[in-house]
Structure formats: structure tokens, C-alpha cells
Design a protein around this motif. Structure first.
Motif, PDB file in Angstrom:
ATOM      1  N   PRO A  72      11.805   8.337   7.427  1.00 54.17           N
ATOM      2  CA  PRO A  72      12.449   7.775   8.618  1.00 54.17           C
ATOM      3  C   PRO A  72      11.468   7.430   9.741  1.00 54.17           C
ATOM      4  CG  PRO A  72      12.938  10.114   8.420  1.00 54.17           C
ATOM      5  CD  PRO A  72      12.292   9.699   7.140  1.00 54.17           C
ATOM      6  N   GLN A  73      10.380   8.196   9.841  1.00 48.68           N
ATOM      7  CA  GLN A  73       9.392   7.895  10.876  1.00 48.68           C
ATOM      8  C   GLN A  73       8.630   6.609  10.566  1.00 48.68           C
ATOM      9  OE1 GLN A  73       7.322  11.292  12.866  1.00 48.68           O
ATOM     10  NE2 GLN A  73       8.144  12.467  11.156  1.00 48.68           N
ATOM     11  N   VAL A  74       8.332   6.377   9.309  1.00 51.37           N
ATOM     12  CA  VAL A  74       7.670   5.122   8.919  1.00 51.37           C
ATOM     13  C   VAL A  74       8.635   3.956   9.099  1.00 51.37           C
ATOM     14  CG1 VAL A  74       6.650   3.817   7.009  1.00 51.37           C
ATOM     15  CG2 VAL A  74       6.041   6.226   7.339  1.00 51.37           C
ATOM     16  N   VAL A  75       9.893   4.145   8.733  1.00 48.72           N
ATOM     17  CA  VAL A  75      10.911   3.108   8.912  1.00 48.72           C
ATOM     18  C   VAL A  75      11.002   2.686  10.380  1.00 48.72           C
ATOM     19  CG1 VAL A  75      13.405   2.658   8.865  1.00 48.72           C
ATOM     20  CG2 VAL A  75      12.299   3.713   6.885  1.00 48.72           C
ATOM     21  N   ASP A  76      10.971   3.657  11.266  1.00 46.15           N
ATOM     22  CA  ASP A  76      11.052   3.362  12.701  1.00 46.15           C
ATOM     23  C   ASP A  76       9.787   2.701  13.241  1.00 46.15           C
ATOM     24  OD1 ASP A  76      13.566   4.442  12.752  1.00 46.15           O
ATOM     25  OD2 ASP A  76      12.992   6.304  13.764  1.00 46.15           O
ATOM     26  N   ALA A  77       8.662   2.918  12.552  1.00 49.56           N
ATOM     27  CA  ALA A  77       7.373   2.468  13.071  1.00 49.56           C
ATOM     28  C   ALA A  77       6.983   1.052  12.656  1.00 49.56           C
ATOM     29  CB  ALA A  77       6.277   3.437  12.637  1.00 49.56           C
ATOM     30  N   VAL A  78       7.553   0.554  11.549  1.00 50.71           N
ATOM     31  CA  VAL A  78       7.156  -0.773  11.044  1.00 50.71           C
ATOM     32  C   VAL A  78       8.380  -1.665  10.855  1.00 50.71           C
ATOM     33  CG1 VAL A  78       5.108   0.154   9.902  1.00 50.71           C
ATOM     34  CG2 VAL A  78       7.246  -0.042   8.609  1.00 50.71           C
ATOM     35  N   SER A  79       8.130  -2.968  10.794  1.00 52.78           N
ATOM     36  CA  SER A  79       9.223  -3.922  10.593  1.00 52.78           C
ATOM     37  C   SER A  79       9.307  -4.401   9.148  1.00 52.78           C
ATOM     38  CB  SER A  79       9.056  -5.119  11.531  1.00 52.78           C
ATOM     39  OG  SER A  79       7.816  -5.754  11.307  1.00 52.78           O
ATOM     40  N   ILE A  80       8.279  -4.112   8.345  1.00 54.75           N
ATOM     41  CA  ILE A  80       8.301  -4.491   6.930  1.00 54.75           C
ATOM     42  C   ILE A  80       9.101  -3.451   6.140  1.00 54.75           C
ATOM     43  CG2 ILE A  80       6.177  -5.842   6.976  1.00 54.75           C
ATOM     44  CD1 ILE A  80       4.658  -3.358   6.036  1.00 54.75           C
ATOM     45  N   PRO A  81       9.582  -3.801   4.932  1.00 52.22           N
ATOM     46  CA  PRO A  81      10.379  -2.852   4.145  1.00 52.22           C
ATOM     47  C   PRO A  81       9.591  -1.607   3.756  1.00 52.22           C
ATOM     48  CG  PRO A  81      10.607  -5.085   3.292  1.00 52.22           C
ATOM     49  CD  PRO A  81       9.492  -5.128   4.286  1.00 52.22           C
ATOM     50  N   VAL A  82      10.293  -0.496   3.704  1.00 55.57           N
ATOM     51  CA  VAL A  82       9.690   0.781   3.325  1.00 55.57           C
ATOM     52  C   VAL A  82      10.311   1.256   2.010  1.00 55.57           C
ATOM     53  CG1 VAL A  82       9.372   3.210   3.973  1.00 55.57           C
ATOM     54  CG2 VAL A  82       9.242   1.413   5.720  1.00 55.57           C
TER      55      VAL A  82
ATOM     56  N   PRO B 252       0.815  -1.217   0.000  1.00 53.26           N
ATOM     57  CA  PRO B 252       0.000   0.000   0.000  1.00 53.26           C
ATOM     58  C   PRO B 252       0.850   1.271   0.000  1.00 53.26           C
ATOM     59  CG  PRO B 252      -0.681  -1.536   1.737  1.00 53.26           C
ATOM     60  CD  PRO B 252       0.667  -1.974   1.246  1.00 53.26           C
ATOM     61  N   VAL B 253       0.316   2.321  -0.600  1.00 56.44           N
ATOM     62  CA  VAL B 253       0.919   3.649  -0.526  1.00 56.44           C
ATOM     63  C   VAL B 253       0.364   4.325   0.723  1.00 56.44           C
ATOM     64  CG1 VAL B 253       1.140   5.907  -1.634  1.00 56.44           C
ATOM     65  CG2 VAL B 253       1.133   3.818  -3.027  1.00 56.44           C
ATOM     66  N   VAL B 254       1.250   4.870   1.550  1.00 53.16           N
ATOM     67  CA  VAL B 254       0.820   5.514   2.797  1.00 53.16           C
ATOM     68  C   VAL B 254       1.400   6.917   2.886  1.00 53.16           C
ATOM     69  CG1 VAL B 254       0.659   3.284   3.975  1.00 53.16           C
ATOM     70  CG2 VAL B 254       2.759   4.630   4.180  1.00 53.16           C
ATOM     71  N   ALA B 255       0.655   7.787   3.587  1.00 54.30           N
ATOM     72  CA  ALA B 255       1.115   9.166   3.774  1.00 54.30           C
ATOM     73  C   ALA B 255       1.250   9.510   5.244  1.00 54.30           C
ATOM     74  CB  ALA B 255       0.149  10.129   3.086  1.00 54.30           C
ATOM     75  N   SER B 256       1.162   8.487   6.107  1.00 55.57           N
ATOM     76  CA  SER B 256       1.283   8.738   7.548  1.00 55.57           C
ATOM     77  C   SER B 256       1.805   7.496   8.250  1.00 55.57           C
ATOM     78  CB  SER B 256      -0.072   9.115   8.149  1.00 55.57           C
ATOM     79  OG  SER B 256      -0.945   7.992   8.174  1.00 55.57           O
ATOM     80  N   VAL B 257       2.369   7.688   9.432  1.00 59.21           N
ATOM     81  CA  VAL B 257       2.858   6.581  10.249  1.00 59.21           C
ATOM     82  C   VAL B 257       1.693   5.689  10.677  1.00 59.21           C
ATOM     83  CG1 VAL B 257       3.846   6.008  12.505  1.00 59.21           C
ATOM     84  CG2 VAL B 257       4.938   7.743  11.071  1.00 59.21           C
ATOM     85  N   ALA B 258       0.579   6.307  11.064  1.00 62.18           N
ATOM     86  CA  ALA B 258      -0.578   5.533  11.526  1.00 62.18           C
ATOM     87  C   ALA B 258      -1.079   4.566  10.458  1.00 62.18           C
ATOM     88  CB  ALA B 258      -1.703   6.481  11.950  1.00 62.18           C
ATOM     89  N   LEU B 259      -1.151   5.040   9.226  1.00 57.66           N
ATOM     90  CA  LEU B 259      -1.624   4.170   8.146  1.00 57.66           C
ATOM     91  C   LEU B 259      -0.610   3.070   7.846  1.00 57.66           C
ATOM     92  CD1 LEU B 259      -3.808   3.528   6.127  1.00 57.66           C
ATOM     93  CD2 LEU B 259      -2.780   5.177   4.537  1.00 57.66           C
ATOM     94  N   ALA B 260       0.667   3.390   7.935  1.00 54.42           N
ATOM     95  CA  ALA B 260       1.709   2.384   7.716  1.00 54.42           C
ATOM     96  C   ALA B 260       1.587   1.256   8.734  1.00 54.42           C
ATOM     97  CB  ALA B 260       3.091   3.025   7.806  1.00 54.42           C
ATOM     98  N   ARG B 261       1.395   1.610   9.994  1.00 57.17           N
ATOM     99  CA  ARG B 261       1.238   0.597  11.042  1.00 57.17           C
ATOM    100  C   ARG B 261       0.002  -0.258  10.791  1.00 57.17           C
ATOM    101  NH1 ARG B 261       2.728   4.723  15.896  1.00 57.17           N
ATOM    102  NH2 ARG B 261       4.908   4.098  16.222  1.00 57.17           N
ATOM    103  N   ARG B 262      -1.072   0.385  10.383  1.00 57.13           N
ATOM    104  CA  ARG B 262      -2.315  -0.349  10.115  1.00 57.13           C
ATOM    105  C   ARG B 262      -2.126  -1.342   8.967  1.00 57.13           C
ATOM    106  NH1 ARG B 262      -8.209   2.519   9.135  1.00 57.13           N
ATOM    107  NH2 ARG B 262      -9.407   0.610   8.795  1.00 57.13           N
ATOM    108  N   MET B 263      -1.444  -0.911   7.922  1.00 53.98           N
ATOM    109  CA  MET B 263      -1.208  -1.785   6.779  1.00 53.98           C
ATOM    110  C   MET B 263      -0.334  -2.982   7.164  1.00 53.98           C
ATOM    111  SD  MET B 263      -2.992  -0.599   4.278  1.00 53.98           S
ATOM    112  CE  MET B 263      -4.175  -0.347   5.595  1.00 53.98           C
ATOM    113  N   GLU B 264       0.651  -2.749   8.025  1.00 53.16           N
ATOM    114  CA  GLU B 264       1.484  -3.857   8.497  1.00 53.16           C
ATOM    115  C   GLU B 264       0.640  -4.867   9.270  1.00 53.16           C
ATOM    116  OE1 GLU B 264       5.797  -4.568  10.596  1.00 53.16           O
ATOM    117  OE2 GLU B 264       4.526  -2.975  11.426  1.00 53.16           O
TER     118      GLU B 264
END
Length: 311
Positions: free
Chosen positions: A155-165, A115-127
Motif C-alpha cells: 500500500p505504501q508503494v501504491v500511494d507513492a507511484v502512479s504506475i501499476p504495482v 523492476p522488483v523493488v523492496a522500498s518506496v524510495a526505489l519504487a519512486r526512483r524506478m518510476e
């Protein structure tokens, strides 16, 4: 420079082509994949059978991996999701919604979901929902955008999820690629630079407008509606911003832009059409082949990263 993205997707270079509506057709997708990146069909608001035809055309022109971008607001989203599974497309990227209801379907078919994400919250949800990776797209991008810049978001998304960014927004050369890797991304997605590629079927007038663009030549319309869009400034953006400032209704604003991207891409109407492009357009100085774009970006980045942990 093997990364988690090259391994995940089975591609040579960790470079994805943005799934742009009216631009990401089989001609461009095949060329990008053949050059070692990941070409992505842009479904936009297209009907399901058009997407199936595009998939089959790509398969006829390359044996390399490619993807489909599904805009979840597309009226045919359910049908397109099923076609992606039936055709066993290697990768699907998603935008404008939540792909959760399609996850099981795609996973069973072996489709990688990014998924394409524009926020940390959405990135976490997608993971949490089982995404294989995410594309963190900054506000510098062309088309529909979020509010956070790529430099801040990645960098904030990288820190928030364990899947590749995968980093997107404002990337068109080796410097942008190298910076993205240093920020923790495992790959990049580029759009505007591929719009002006030789294999792109975009009208010459559109390509020339991108190549001639300066750093200040993009405008964002639609902020008042909650659906901001970045395009190169022209008569349409001028009129839209005027109406927006006057408090025009959503209906009136949508009427102005209806069919605008097609007018620009297909008909070459760069005065009244939607010439979507990112802020990086000012760095795109000439029309190049997809292979030249990908290899130049990659090897320039490799030189810049020498001596770092990516050496």
C-alpha cells in the motif's frame, strides 16, 4: 477482472511467475504463459547465450507474452540486456541493481520494464527512470529479500507511484491475490507455488520439501552480509547461521553456498543445497499444473472480491 497489468502485458490473468534462477526455464515459462499468466525466464547468473536459447525455446512453445528476469549483478548483464532487445521479449523484470542504463535500449525495442523493488524510495526512483510498473516484493518471499512485509510495503508503494504495482511475497492462493488487490495492487507475482508445479523441472526432492514444509520452516541467512536470503531450513542453513553467529568472513560464508541453488534444483541435494522458498511454502500442499494453479487462484479471488469495486 481486467486490470492495468492485463492491459499492459496483454495477458488474461494478472498473475506473473517469479523469474527464479534455475527454476524459470522454458518449460515452466511456456506453461505459465499458455495458462494465461506471464511466464518469466530466470537468468540468475547464467551466460548470455543460455538466455537467448531459453527465449527461443519459449517462442517455439507458445505465442503468448512472456518475460525475462535480469539480475543486474550478472557478469553478462550487458549482453543479456542486448539479447532481450534483439529478441523483442515483451517484458523484462530486474533485480539486484539499477536498470537505468538499459532503459533506452529496451524502450526502443518495445520492451516493458518492471523492476522488483523492496522500498518506496526505489519504487519512486524506478518510476522516474521510466519503468512501466514495479513489483513490490515483501520479505516473505523466497531467495534474496528486503526487510518490509508485503502487507506493509504494497500500500505504501501504491500511494507513492502512479504506475501499476504488482504485489509479491507470501501469495499462493486466491486469498493472497484478493488481499493484494484490496491493498491497491493491479496484479501479483508468485514464485514458490510454481516451484512445485507439474511443469517445473525442479528436482522431485526439492518439490517434496516445499510441499511438506510448515509455516515455520524457512530461515533467513546472510543478514550480517547485507544480502539476506530466505530458504527452507536444512543442514546448509544450520551451518551458515552457526558461522554467521561466530563472525565468519564473507569469503567463508560464500564458499558454503557457492553453487547451492543448482545442487538443490538440479541434483536434488536438499540437505546441503540452497532450497530457496518463501514463507508461503506451508500453504503449498500438492503438486498442480500451472493452469490449475493460475485458474484456482484467480477464480477463488474473484469470488472473494464479489461485492467490492472489482466486481
Amino acid at each position: 477482472m481486467r486490470t492495468e497489468i492485463t492491459e499492459l502485458l496483454g495477458i488474461r490473468y494478472p498473475i506473473l511467475q517469479g523469474g527464479m534462477a534455475w527454476v524459470g526455464t522454458w518449460e515452466l515459462v511456456s506453461a505459465v504463459s499458455e495458462a494465461g499468466g506471464l511466464g518469466i525466464i530466470g537468468s540468475g547468473g547464467a551466460p548470455a547465450e543460455w538466455v537467448r536459447d531459453q527465449i527461443q525455446q519459449v517462442k517455439a512453445h507458445t505465442k503468448k507474452p512472456f518475460g525475462v528476469n535480469l539480475m543486474l549483478m550478472n557478469p553478462d548483464a550487458d549482453k543479456i540486456a542486448k539479447i532481450i532487445a534483439e529478441e523483442k521479449v515483451e517484458v523484462v523484470t530486474t533485480g539486484a541493481g539499477n536498470p537505468e542504463k538499459y532503459m533506452d535500449l529496451w524502450k526502443k525495442a518495445g520492451v516493458k520494464v518492471i523492476p522488483v523493488v523492496a522500498s518506496v524510495a526505489l519504487a519512486r526512483r524506478m518510476e522516474r527512470e521510466g519503468a512501466d510498473a514495479v513489483i513490490a516484493e515483501g520479505t516473505e518471499s523466497g531467495g534474496h529479500i528486503g526487510e518490509t512485509t508485503t502487507m506493509v510495503l504494497v500500500p505504501q508503494v501504491v500511494d507513492a507511484v502512479s504506475i501499476p504495482v504488482i504485489a509479491a511475497g507470501g501469495i499462493a492462493d486466491g486469498r493472497g491475490f484478493a488481499a493484494s488487490m484490496i491493498l491497491g495492487a493491479k496484479g501479483v507475482q508468485m514464485g514458490t507455488v510454481f516451484v512445485a508445479s507439474k511443469e517445473s523441472i525442479v528436482h522431485d526432492a526439492y518439490k517434496k520439501k516445499v510441499v511438506k514444509a510448515k509455516d515455520i520452516d524457512t530461515k533467513v541467512t546472510g543478514r550480517s552480509t547485507g544480502h539476506p536470503v530466505r530458504s527452507l531450513r536444512n543442514q546448509q542453513t544450520k551451518e551458515y547461521l552457526r558461522l554467521e553467529a561466530q563472525g565468519a568472513s564473507l569469503e567463508e560464508l560464500e564458499k558454503l553456498t557457492l553453487g547451492g541453488l543448482r545442487r538443490a534444483v538440479v541434483d536434488g541435494d536438499v540437505l546441503h543445497g540452497s532450497v530457496m522458498a518463501g514463507q508461503i511454502a506451508g500453504l503449498v500442499k500438492e503438486e498442480k499444473s500451472c493452469r490449475e494453479i493460475i485458474e484456482t487462484v484467480y477464480y477463488d479471488a474473484e469470488k472473494l472480491l464479489k461485492g467490492s469495486r472489482y466486481e
